[in-house]
Write an enzyme that holds these catalytic residues in place. Structure first.
Site, PDB file in Angstrom:
ATOM      1  CG  ASN A 166      -9.195  -1.248  11.946  1.00 15.82           C
ATOM      2  OD1 ASN A 166      -8.225  -1.856  11.507  1.00 15.82           O
ATOM      3  ND2 ASN A 166      -9.732  -0.212  11.315  1.00 15.82           N
ATOM      4  CG  ASP A 192      -0.272  -0.467   2.492  1.00 16.58           C
ATOM      5  OD1 ASP A 192       0.922  -0.172   2.694  1.00 16.58           O
ATOM      6  OD2 ASP A 192      -0.934  -1.140   3.297  1.00 16.58           O
ATOM      7  CG  HIS A 237      -6.056  -2.184   8.808  1.00 17.95           C
ATOM      8  ND1 HIS A 237      -6.215  -0.982   9.458  1.00 17.95           N
ATOM      9  CD2 HIS A 237      -4.714  -2.324   8.668  1.00 17.95           C
ATOM     10  CE1 HIS A 237      -5.034  -0.438   9.685  1.00 17.95           C
ATOM     11  NE2 HIS A 237      -4.118  -1.249   9.219  1.00 17.95           N
TER      12      HIS A 237
END
EC number: 3.5.99.6
Length: 247
Positions: free
Chosen positions: A136, A67, A138
């Site tokens: 969370n 990413d 991800h």
């Protein structure tokens, strides 16, 4: 699923790097899926040490990063392009033309996603994908949602992710709100996935991800479906696994 716990950060880093070194020794032209953030830094440090000792070469390898933030110039000190150069690429013999990182500053991020997906398709399959884990749940920047995107895409970062990444910026307002991320579908196509998780603050989420229901609201839970998942935990992150036989 193979879950490994380590007594020290150094042992975890050495073991993680050892897996990558072994792969490159047996398959010099391996395709590596690379992650950023605080989690893999120590592993990259050990890889650089192994390279300088002459134990491994990256000359024939290819890399794809998970990413990149949208809107940050590549030369920005917090871009993942800069991160990778400073922590790995500047110190090993991986040719620049064999390095692939999404261009978050591209004039058309959606077009950049399509082009990145084409490059991944041309590479056919990632041999080893390194992953960290968000608070969370991800993976990459694939945030919890009612549905997940398979391919490379632009994602809006959730508040919890912005808060977690704010430590790298002067303020949370400076954290980019969008990112380009490799999709879960491509991540799961990797031959081997190496999930590295550190710290007590992630102990509960990693346990839930690997033992609880598989659901898109916890993206890392989809890793349970992968046939060759290696999980590396430090003592703090393994807290809820202590009674498991494989720990």
């Amino acid at each position: 699923m193979n879950i490994l716990t380590f007594q020290s950060t150094e042992e975890l880093n050495e073991a993680g790097a050892g897996i990558i070194v072994s792969l490159l020794q047996t398959k010099p032209d391996a395709v590596l899926g690379l992650a950023t953030g605080g989690t893999p830094v120590g592993v990259y440090e050990q890889l650089v040490k192994s390279y300088k000792k002459g134990l491994v070469s990256f000359k024939k390898a290819t890399s794809f990063n998970l990413d990149e933030y949208v809107g940050l110039p590549r030369e920005h000190e917090q871009s993942y392009y800069t991160y990778m150069k400073e922590n790995l690429f500047n110190h090993v013999d991986l040719p620049a033309e064999q390095i692939h990182i999404p261009d978050g500053n591209a004039p058309d991020p959606e077009a950049e996603c399509r082009q990145y997906e084409e490059k991944l398709a041309k590479a056919k399959q990632i041999d080893l994908q390194i992953l960290g884990l968000g608070h969370n749940g991800h993976i990459g920047f694939n945030e919890p949602d009612h549905a997940l995107v398979s391919g490379t895409h632009v994602v809006k970062l959730q508040e919890e992710t912005l808060r977690a990444n704010a430590r790298y910026f002067d303020s949370i307002e400076e954290v980019p709100k969008l990112a380009i991320t490799m999709g879960v579908g491509m991540i799961l196509k990797a031959k081997t996935i190496l999930l590295i998780v550190r710290g007590e603050d992630k102990a509960k989420i990693v346990h839930e991800a690997l033992t609880g229901p598989i659901r898109t609201e916890l993206p890392a839970s989809l890793l349970q479906t992968h046939p060759n998942l290696v999980v590396m935990l430090d003592n703090a992150a393994s807290r809820y696994f202590q009674d498991q036989e494989h720990i």
